[in-house]
Design an enzyme around this catalytic site. Structure first.
Site, PDB file in Angstrom:
ATOM      1  N   SER A   1     -56.627   3.234  43.328  1.00  0.00           N
ATOM      2  CA  SER A   1     -56.954   2.704  44.653  1.00  0.00           C
ATOM      3  C   SER A   1     -56.595   1.227  44.794  1.00  0.00           C
ATOM      4  CB  SER A   1     -58.453   2.898  44.932  1.00  0.00           C
ATOM      5  OG  SER A   1     -58.702   4.224  45.275  1.00  0.00           O
TER       6      SER A   1
ATOM      7  N   ASN B   1     -59.050  -1.739  45.910  1.00  0.00           N
ATOM      8  CA  ASN B   1     -60.403  -1.497  45.426  1.00  0.00           C
ATOM      9  C   ASN B   1     -60.467  -2.163  44.039  1.00  0.00           C
ATOM     10  OD1 ASN B   1     -62.427  -0.320  43.822  1.00  0.00           O
ATOM     11  ND2 ASN B   1     -62.259   1.690  44.775  1.00  0.00           N
TER      12      ASN B   1
ATOM     13  N   ALA C   1     -62.679  -2.685  41.676  1.00  0.00           N
ATOM     14  CA  ALA C   1     -63.234  -2.010  40.490  1.00  0.00           C
ATOM     15  C   ALA C   1     -62.269  -0.951  39.969  1.00  0.00           C
ATOM     16  CB  ALA C   1     -64.580  -1.384  40.832  1.00  0.00           C
TER      17      ALA C   1
ATOM     18  N   ARG D   1     -56.908  10.762  47.545  1.00  0.00           N
ATOM     19  CA  ARG D   1     -58.010  11.039  48.451  1.00  0.00           C
ATOM     20  C   ARG D   1     -57.565  11.945  49.613  1.00  0.00           C
ATOM     21  NH1 ARG D   1     -63.128   7.764  48.691  1.00  0.00           N
ATOM     22  NH2 ARG D   1     -63.646   9.962  48.785  1.00  0.00           N
TER      23      ARG D   1
ATOM     24  N   GLU E   1     -61.417   6.966  57.225  1.00  0.00           N
ATOM     25  CA  GLU E   1     -62.141   7.063  55.948  1.00  0.00           C
ATOM     26  C   GLU E   1     -63.597   7.484  56.159  1.00  0.00           C
ATOM     27  OE1 GLU E   1     -60.780   5.875  52.568  1.00  0.00           O
ATOM     28  OE2 GLU E   1     -58.799   6.051  53.472  1.00  0.00           O
TER      29      GLU E   1
ATOM     30  N   ARG F   1     -57.840   0.495  55.692  1.00  0.00           N
ATOM     31  CA  ARG F   1     -57.812   1.963  55.584  1.00  0.00           C
ATOM     32  C   ARG F   1     -58.303   2.683  56.840  1.00  0.00           C
ATOM     33  NH1 ARG F   1     -59.951   4.238  49.932  1.00  0.00           N
ATOM     34  NH2 ARG F   1     -59.530   2.501  48.534  1.00  0.00           N
TER      35      ARG F   1
ATOM     36  N   HIS G   1     -63.684  -0.755  52.329  1.00  0.00           N
ATOM     37  CA  HIS G   1     -64.436  -0.022  53.363  1.00  0.00           C
ATOM     38  C   HIS G   1     -65.508  -0.965  53.899  1.00  0.00           C
ATOM     39  CE1 HIS G   1     -63.520   3.961  51.096  1.00  0.00           C
ATOM     40  NE2 HIS G   1     -62.757   3.900  52.160  1.00  0.00           N
TER      41      HIS G   1
ATOM     42  N   ASP H   1     -68.517  -0.371  54.340  1.00  0.00           N
ATOM     43  CA  ASP H   1     -69.810  -0.208  53.648  1.00  0.00           C
ATOM     44  C   ASP H   1     -69.893  -0.999  52.339  1.00  0.00           C
ATOM     45  OD1 ASP H   1     -68.406   1.396  51.843  1.00  0.00           O
ATOM     46  OD2 ASP H   1     -69.505   3.236  52.282  1.00  0.00           O
TER      47      ASP H   1
ATOM     48  N   ASN I   1     -65.439   2.760  39.491  1.00  0.00           N
ATOM     49  CA  ASN I   1     -64.338   3.194  40.347  1.00  0.00           C
ATOM     50  C   ASN I   1     -64.549   2.705  41.780  1.00  0.00           C
ATOM     51  OD1 ASN I   1     -62.034   4.438  39.421  1.00  0.00           O
ATOM     52  ND2 ASN I   1     -62.995   6.453  39.174  1.00  0.00           N
TER      53      ASN I   1
ATOM     54  N   CYS J   1     -71.881   4.815  48.821  1.00  0.00           N
ATOM     55  CA  CYS J   1     -70.631   5.598  48.821  1.00  0.00           C
ATOM     56  C   CYS J   1     -70.899   7.048  48.454  1.00  0.00           C
ATOM     57  CB  CYS J   1     -69.648   5.064  47.785  1.00  0.00           C
ATOM     58  SG  CYS J   1     -69.164   3.368  47.996  1.00  0.00           S
TER      59      CYS J   1
HETATM   60  O1  SUG Z   1     -61.580   5.426  47.826  1.00  0.00           O
HETATM   61  N1  SUG Z   1     -62.291   5.038  44.398  1.00  0.00           N
HETATM   62  C1  SUG Z   1     -62.755   5.287  45.769  1.00  0.00           C
HETATM   63  C2  SUG Z   1     -64.086   4.640  45.998  1.00  0.00           C
HETATM   64  C3  SUG Z   1     -64.699   5.056  47.305  1.00  0.00           C
HETATM   65  C4  SUG Z   1     -65.932   4.299  47.634  1.00  0.00           C
HETATM   66  N2  SUG Z   1     -66.488   4.750  48.856  1.00  0.00           N
HETATM   67  C5  SUG Z   1     -67.047   3.967  49.813  1.00  0.00           C
HETATM   68  N3  SUG Z   1     -66.943   2.679  49.797  1.00  0.00           N
HETATM   69  N4  SUG Z   1     -67.650   4.549  50.767  1.00  0.00           N
HETATM   70  C6  SUG Z   1     -61.741   4.792  46.776  1.00  0.00           C
HETATM   71  O2  SUG Z   1     -61.130   3.745  46.540  1.00  0.00           O
HETATM   72  C7  SUG Z   1     -60.816   5.347  42.509  1.00  0.00           C
HETATM   73  C8  SUG Z   1     -60.148   6.483  41.763  1.00  0.00           C
HETATM   74  C9  SUG Z   1     -59.428   6.049  40.531  1.00  0.00           C
HETATM   75  O3  SUG Z   1     -58.907   4.954  40.500  1.00  0.00           O
HETATM   76  O4  SUG Z   1     -59.395   6.860  39.570  1.00  0.00           O
HETATM   77  C10 SUG Z   1     -61.273   5.720  43.899  1.00  0.00           C
HETATM   78  O5  SUG Z   1     -60.701   6.593  44.501  1.00  0.00           O
END
Ligand code: SUG
Length: 448
Positions: free
Chosen positions: A22, A25, A27, A138, A174, A213, A249, A251, A365, A371
């Site tokens: 991702s 993102n 993390a 996703r 999303e 997104r 996101h 949230d 993740n 979430c």
């Molecule tokens: O879409 N992580 C998800 C985390 C979703 C969090 N949801 C909310 N904030 N509502 C994403 O980025 C990581 C998968 C990976 O790297 O293996 C992932 O899809």
């Protein structure tokens, strides 16, 4: 009052792994390629569900989606028996193998946008499964999630489960991660707040570093489909600066519940005007004031907001009427976040308790407490009509814990995805789960 908010958490699937898929993102990028522990992940998720079930009595779950999706690899030109397809993909494009193994459906705040029947023109509960078209792993969730939701909310008289929006960049959606519903305690009609990252107007400001997104076009289309009246909707744009700081996101930077909004002062574009408008609309609709709690950059830096996930905490109204803030343990470990939480509880609103939970497997993740859950407000008839097998009871909790311990691996690395034995293992686990949840195995295995 017969309308009740149910929490549908994603049951974390047996192939939970860290693939770094991702972009934007923080993390997911940071922990990409680490060794995951699917068993611990699922048990952490179940422990959260159990805690919320004990507090509220309104906890449900959505099943994990069937993985791997080897049909994706086949459609991309890999051929032969399953083991050959897996081996070729691993050697040639391991990220594609990781995509078809992703357990990302655990984050059910992205499963759909939900509007309770009290808000919708036709008096039905509307759900639009998110197309999640910004990332490949996703986007594979959308149609299977739609199928699961149709099986769970299986009455056309009471529920309307739409198809996901067109899978195209105008409509990037999303789900509930960018949607918050405010309602005055004891009332039915709510104010639905849609937040997008990319405005339809090409001249508007957009993030420079990371992708937005959610588009304005998607948010507007969901509101129209759900037949929401203009006085019950409010649209706002995310501050592009926060998206570039890792707020993929809304949230991750704001959480709302009933008549409370907790957010960072940098969350939205033109924040004071937007929140002024939101408050005015809420007051006009409900006759009561919206309680807004904002934290400034000085109180909590954007970096601390993103690493602690304070705004991804889950707010729940307990059986005794009080409200608990369920935070990830990362908030307890971060001094600034801890101080902000102290102020939330000290301020005069209904949040009177803080609970810290260990959800590190999901957090690594980029998925915190909020979430992991989808909020669905149901009236008395809808509570009876929905599929009862997904309601978390003491008995179901015990069965699922035992099922996880029997089927899930203790560790899963990217290298492990190469093991063809994992295909049968996960398939078997899902097949057994369909019996536990009393849902058809064709639905859970996504077969014709
Ligand atoms: O879409 N992580 C998800 C985390 C979703 C969090 N949801 C909310 N904030 N509502 C994403 O980025 C990581 C998968 C990976 O790297 O293996 C992932 O899809």
């Amino acid at each position: 009052m017969s309308n009740q908010e149910y929490f549908f958490d994603g049951l974390i699937g047996p192939t939970h792994n860290y693939a770094g898929l991702s972009f934007g993102n923080v993390a997911s990028e940071l922990h990409g390629h680490e060794v995951a522990n699917p068993r611990a992940a699922a048990l952490q998720g179940l422990a959260k569900m159990k805690r919320v079930a004990d507090l509220t009595g309104r906890q449900c779950l959505l099943p994990p989606l069937r993985r791997p999706r080897l049909e994706l690899l086949r459609s991309l030109g890999f051929s032969g028996m399953d083991a050959e397809v897996i081996d070729q993909a691993f050697k040639c494009r391991p990220e594609l193998l990781a995509v078809c193994y992703s357990a990302s459906s655990m984050w059910t705040a992205n499963a759909a946008t939900v509007s309770p029947s009290a808000d919708c023109g036709d008096g039905r509960l509307h759900l639009t499964p998110a197309n999640l078209q910004s990332t490949l792993h996703r986007s594979m969730e959308a149609n299977s999630t739609a199928r699961n939701l149709k099986a769970i909310f299986n009455s056309e008289e009471l529920f309307c489960v739409h198809q996901p929006l067109p899978a195209q960049s105008w409509f990037a959606d999303e789900g509930a991660a960018n949607h918050t519903r405010f309602v005055a305690p004891g009332q039915d009609a709510g104010l639905e707040f849609f937040v997008f990252g990319l405005p339809s107007d090409g001249a508007g400001v957009a993030p420079q570093k990371f992708p937005a997104r959610q588009t304005q076009m998607a948010s507007e289309t969901v509101a129209r489909r759900h037949q929401l009246s203009p006085d019950q909707i409010c649209f706002g744009q995310q501050n592009p600066r926060v998206i570039d700081a890792g707020v993929f996101h809304n949230d991750v930077i704001a959480v709302g519940h009933e008549d409370v909004l907790l957010c960072h002062r940098q969350a939205f574009l033109n924040q004071s005007d937007l929140l002024g408008q939101l408050s005015k609309q809420f007051e006009r609709l409900t006759g009561t004031a919206l309680c807004i709690i904002e934290f400034s950059e000085a109180e909590l830096s954007l970096q601390d907001a993103v690493s602690s996930y304070l705004f991804n905490s889950q707010l729940v109204t307990r059986k005794d009427g009080g409200v608990s803030l369920i935070c990830p343990v990362e908030c307890e470990e971060n001094q600034a976040a801890r101080e902000c939480i102290g102020k939330v509880v000290a301020s005069k609103n209904r949040i009177d308790e803080v609970i810290f939970l260990d959800l590190r497997q999901s957090m690594n993740n980029g998925g915190g407490p909020a979430c992991l859950r989808l909020r669905v407000v149901l009236d008395a008839r809808q509570q009876e009509a929905m599929h009862q097998g997904v309601i978390l009871t003491e008995l179901l909790y015990g069965k699922l814990t035992e099922w996880v311990c029997r089927h899930y691996r203790e560790s899963l690395s990217q290298e492990d995805l190469r093991d063809p034995g994992l295909v049968g293992e996960t398939w078997e686990a899902i097949e057994e789960l369909s019996k536990i949840l009393d849902l058809p195995s064709q639905v859970l295995l996504d077969q014709p």
